[in-house]
Scaffold this motif. Structure first.
Motif, PDB file in Angstrom:
ATOM      1  N   GLY A 160     -48.427  61.272 -74.797  1.00  0.00           N
ATOM      2  CA  GLY A 160     -47.452  62.336 -74.969  1.00  0.00           C
ATOM      3  C   GLY A 160     -46.457  62.395 -73.825  1.00  0.00           C
ATOM      4  O   GLY A 160     -45.263  62.663 -74.038  1.00  0.00           O
ATOM      5  N   LEU A 161     -46.899  62.109 -72.599  1.00  0.00           N
ATOM      6  CA  LEU A 161     -45.985  62.093 -71.452  1.00  0.00           C
ATOM      7  C   LEU A 161     -44.997  60.939 -71.553  1.00  0.00           C
ATOM      8  O   LEU A 161     -43.847  61.058 -71.119  1.00  0.00           O
ATOM      9  CB  LEU A 161     -46.786  62.000 -70.152  1.00  0.00           C
ATOM     10  CG  LEU A 161     -47.584  63.254 -69.774  1.00  0.00           C
ATOM     11  CD1 LEU A 161     -48.459  62.998 -68.555  1.00  0.00           C
ATOM     12  CD2 LEU A 161     -46.649  64.432 -69.525  1.00  0.00           C
ATOM     13  N   GLY A 218     -50.760  66.169 -77.304  1.00  0.00           N
ATOM     14  CA  GLY A 218     -51.793  65.540 -76.484  1.00  0.00           C
ATOM     15  C   GLY A 218     -52.687  66.567 -75.822  1.00  0.00           C
ATOM     16  O   GLY A 218     -53.922  66.418 -75.780  1.00  0.00           O
ATOM     17  N   PHE A 219     -52.075  67.642 -75.316  1.00  0.00           N
ATOM     18  CA  PHE A 219     -52.848  68.707 -74.665  1.00  0.00           C
ATOM     19  C   PHE A 219     -53.792  69.378 -75.660  1.00  0.00           C
ATOM     20  O   PHE A 219     -54.981  69.590 -75.374  1.00  0.00           O
ATOM     21  CB  PHE A 219     -51.883  69.732 -74.061  1.00  0.00           C
ATOM     22  CG  PHE A 219     -52.556  70.980 -73.569  1.00  0.00           C
ATOM     23  CD1 PHE A 219     -53.298  70.976 -72.399  1.00  0.00           C
ATOM     24  CD2 PHE A 219     -52.459  72.162 -74.293  1.00  0.00           C
ATOM     25  CE1 PHE A 219     -53.933  72.130 -71.948  1.00  0.00           C
ATOM     26  CE2 PHE A 219     -53.077  73.324 -73.847  1.00  0.00           C
ATOM     27  CZ  PHE A 219     -53.823  73.306 -72.673  1.00  0.00           C
ATOM     28  N   ARG A 262     -44.411  54.931 -69.247  1.00  0.00           N
ATOM     29  CA  ARG A 262     -43.476  56.062 -69.224  1.00  0.00           C
ATOM     30  C   ARG A 262     -42.057  55.596 -68.896  1.00  0.00           C
ATOM     31  O   ARG A 262     -41.090  56.060 -69.499  1.00  0.00           O
ATOM     32  CB  ARG A 262     -43.933  57.111 -68.210  1.00  0.00           C
ATOM     33  CG  ARG A 262     -45.132  57.932 -68.671  1.00  0.00           C
ATOM     34  CD  ARG A 262     -45.307  59.190 -67.851  1.00  0.00           C
ATOM     35  NE  ARG A 262     -45.636  58.902 -66.462  1.00  0.00           N
ATOM     36  CZ  ARG A 262     -46.862  58.728 -66.004  1.00  0.00           C
ATOM     37  NH1 ARG A 262     -47.897  58.806 -66.839  1.00  0.00           N
ATOM     38  NH2 ARG A 262     -47.084  58.487 -64.731  1.00  0.00           N
ATOM     39  N   PRO A 275     -46.395  65.820 -75.360  1.00  0.00           N
ATOM     40  CA  PRO A 275     -47.367  66.413 -74.435  1.00  0.00           C
ATOM     41  C   PRO A 275     -48.131  67.581 -75.043  1.00  0.00           C
ATOM     42  O   PRO A 275     -49.329  67.758 -74.763  1.00  0.00           O
ATOM     43  CB  PRO A 275     -46.491  66.877 -73.267  1.00  0.00           C
ATOM     44  CG  PRO A 275     -45.288  66.015 -73.312  1.00  0.00           C
ATOM     45  CD  PRO A 275     -45.045  65.765 -74.779  1.00  0.00           C
ATOM     46  N   ASN A 294     -54.448  60.931 -75.172  1.00  0.00           N
ATOM     47  CA  ASN A 294     -53.374  61.514 -75.978  1.00  0.00           C
ATOM     48  C   ASN A 294     -52.306  62.151 -75.096  1.00  0.00           C
ATOM     49  O   ASN A 294     -51.109  62.060 -75.380  1.00  0.00           O
ATOM     50  CB  ASN A 294     -53.949  62.579 -76.926  1.00  0.00           C
ATOM     51  CG  ASN A 294     -54.652  61.975 -78.132  1.00  0.00           C
ATOM     52  OD1 ASN A 294     -54.028  61.363 -78.993  1.00  0.00           O
ATOM     53  ND2 ASN A 294     -55.955  62.142 -78.184  1.00  0.00           N
ATOM     54  N   LEU A 295     -52.727  62.794 -74.007  1.00  0.00           N
ATOM     55  CA  LEU A 295     -51.775  63.437 -73.112  1.00  0.00           C
ATOM     56  C   LEU A 295     -50.899  62.402 -72.412  1.00  0.00           C
ATOM     57  O   LEU A 295     -49.683  62.594 -72.272  1.00  0.00           O
ATOM     58  CB  LEU A 295     -52.511  64.287 -72.071  1.00  0.00           C
ATOM     59  CG  LEU A 295     -51.620  65.017 -71.063  1.00  0.00           C
ATOM     60  CD1 LEU A 295     -50.614  65.915 -71.770  1.00  0.00           C
ATOM     61  CD2 LEU A 295     -52.473  65.827 -70.086  1.00  0.00           C
ATOM     62  N   GLN A 296     -51.478  61.290 -71.969  1.00  0.00           N
ATOM     63  CA  GLN A 296     -50.687  60.243 -71.316  1.00  0.00           C
ATOM     64  C   GLN A 296     -49.670  59.632 -72.276  1.00  0.00           C
ATOM     65  O   GLN A 296     -48.526  59.354 -71.886  1.00  0.00           O
ATOM     66  CB  GLN A 296     -51.613  59.155 -70.755  1.00  0.00           C
ATOM     67  CG  GLN A 296     -52.390  59.591 -69.530  1.00  0.00           C
ATOM     68  CD  GLN A 296     -53.403  58.540 -69.075  1.00  0.00           C
ATOM     69  OE1 GLN A 296     -54.151  57.990 -69.899  1.00  0.00           O
ATOM     70  NE2 GLN A 296     -53.439  58.260 -67.790  1.00  0.00           N
ATOM     71  N   SER A 313     -42.489  62.107 -73.857  1.00  0.00           N
ATOM     72  CA  SER A 313     -41.657  63.091 -73.175  1.00  0.00           C
ATOM     73  C   SER A 313     -40.613  62.424 -72.290  1.00  0.00           C
ATOM     74  O   SER A 313     -39.477  62.897 -72.193  1.00  0.00           O
ATOM     75  CB  SER A 313     -42.537  64.025 -72.333  1.00  0.00           C
ATOM     76  OG  SER A 313     -41.768  65.041 -71.735  1.00  0.00           O
TER      77      SER A 313
END
Length: 393
Positions: free
Chosen positions: A21-22, A349-350, A75, A346, A17-19, A25
């Protein structure tokens, strides 16, 4: 696609999820930079040429996505989309819509714009989920990674084809008006930005967009919530997310029509209240596995969110922003207002990766509730500023 197919998207691309979210971003950072020059471009050049070029470039990026690139390349791809969908497209779209609606029907025009966008998105979501379901084996518990990848690649190609088709429709339907045909009073001047910056309502409008867009980005969590909290399979989870998209057309159109007969700020305040209450209810954790209650909350909050998307640029009429400043105002407001594209992905995701399962989702919706309360305050202040200042920009 991640909104509708988030669990599948994460699995196919092998990312967290964080990846993801990046990647969102990266889109947001480039978009934030692109919003400012997009305003003057929209005030100077033909909307038809700007928008058609943007759509074709976006479709080309979709072809890259079919290769299922790694997280780093993903990204960069989202960063490219931040440029293609904003620099040449966004302000041109808003200016063309405002010009088409005129002063009498500006709210209706923006309602029809977002309602129409929502209708196309909902239709595309339904078709794509149906296509994905048809290409997947009947036994979803035994599906292989190769079968999931093959099915999802066809979904991506569907999105690419539709985007390219829309580029053709834009070219043949939107009038081609060059900057040279505009009078001096309509041309962009460098002093325009100074006039705009001096208006408190412009900054309040930007804050309203920030709060409303946080709620909109929060809908990205619907399919994953349905999967991890309600226990749905990935196809049913996609259909659940699709349900919220079908709320968008009637909600946006109805809000636009009402806005032409009622103060936009009052309607925006009510919408923020609805989102705050619905999000707080989910954040409380009291829903548990209650599908019916969740669906009712989803429908109500989705209607409010999409109504706001049809209103937060129509509010310029209430703030008495002249048409000639539209591109400049849209560029400045969007550069600030769409900051959630930078931080919301992000952040979600965090929160979701740090607290797997229900706790992470509760934290996401608590965040949405907090921003909605801030949006209520900004809408009230906007109405107050309008009553205290008579002359337009």
């Amino acid at each position: 696609m991640p909104r509708i197919f988030r669990p599948t998207f994460l699995g196919v691309f092998g990312i967290t999820n964080l990846q993801l979210g990046l990647a969102f971003s990266a889109y947001g950072v480039v978009a934030m930079i692109a919003y400012l020059p997009s305003g003057p471009l929209a005030d100077l050049f033909s909307a038809r040429r700007l928008m058609a070029t943007a759509l074709l470039a976006t479709a080309a990026g979709g072809l890259v996505l079919t290769a299922i690139p790694p997280a780093g390349t993903l990204r960069w791809l989202y960063a490219f989309w931040g440029l293609s969908t904003i620099l040449l497209f966004w302000s041109a779209l808003i200016r063309a819509t405002r010009q088409w609606g005129g002063e009498a029907w500006e709210g209706t025009a923006f309602g029809l714009l977002d309602g129409g966008r929502g209708l196309v998105a909902a239709l595309l979501a339904t078709v794509s989920v149906s296509l994905f379901a048809a290409l997947m084996p009947a036994d979803l518990d035994g599906v292989t990674d190769a079968e999931r990848l093959a099915a999802f690649r066809q979904v991506i190609l569907l999105f690419v084809a539709i985007t390219a088709l829309v580029a053709c429709l834009v070219w043949f339907t939107i009038p081609d008006r060059e900057s040279g045909s505009r009078g001096p009073e309509q041309m962009f001047r460098t002093t325009d930005a100074l006039h705009v910056l001096a208006r408190p309502v412009v900054w309040l409008q930007a804050l309203i967009v920030v709060c409303a867009y946080v709620a909109y980005k929060g809908l990205d969590d619907v399919s994953l919530y349905a999967r991890e909290v309600l226990g749905m399979d990935e196809v049913d989870a996609a259909y659940t997310s699709n349900l919220s998209m079908w709320i968008r057309p009637p909600a946006a159109v109805a809000a636009g029509i009402v806005a032409d007969r009622w103060r936009v700020t009052r309607l925006t305040t009510l919408c923020f209240l609805c989102v705050a209450v619905g999000s707080a209810l989910i954040a409380s954790g009291q829903l548990g596995g209650e599908w019916t209650v969740f669906y009712l909350v989803l429908v109500a909050t989705s209607a409010a969110i999409f109504a706001m998307r049809g209103l937060y640029f129509a509010i310029m009429r209430e703030g008495r922003i002249p048409l000639r400043y539209t591109g400049t105002v849209v560029g400045l407001v969007s550069a600030i207002g769409y900051l959630p594209d930078v931080f919301m992905g992000p952040l979600m995701g965090f929160l979701l990766d740090r607290s797997p399962g229900p706790p992470g989702h509760q934290q996401v919706f608590a965040t949405i509730a907090g921003f909605s309360l801030a949006g209520m305050l900004a809408s009230s202040l906007y109405a107050f500023c309008v009553t205290r200042t008579d002359p337009p920009v």
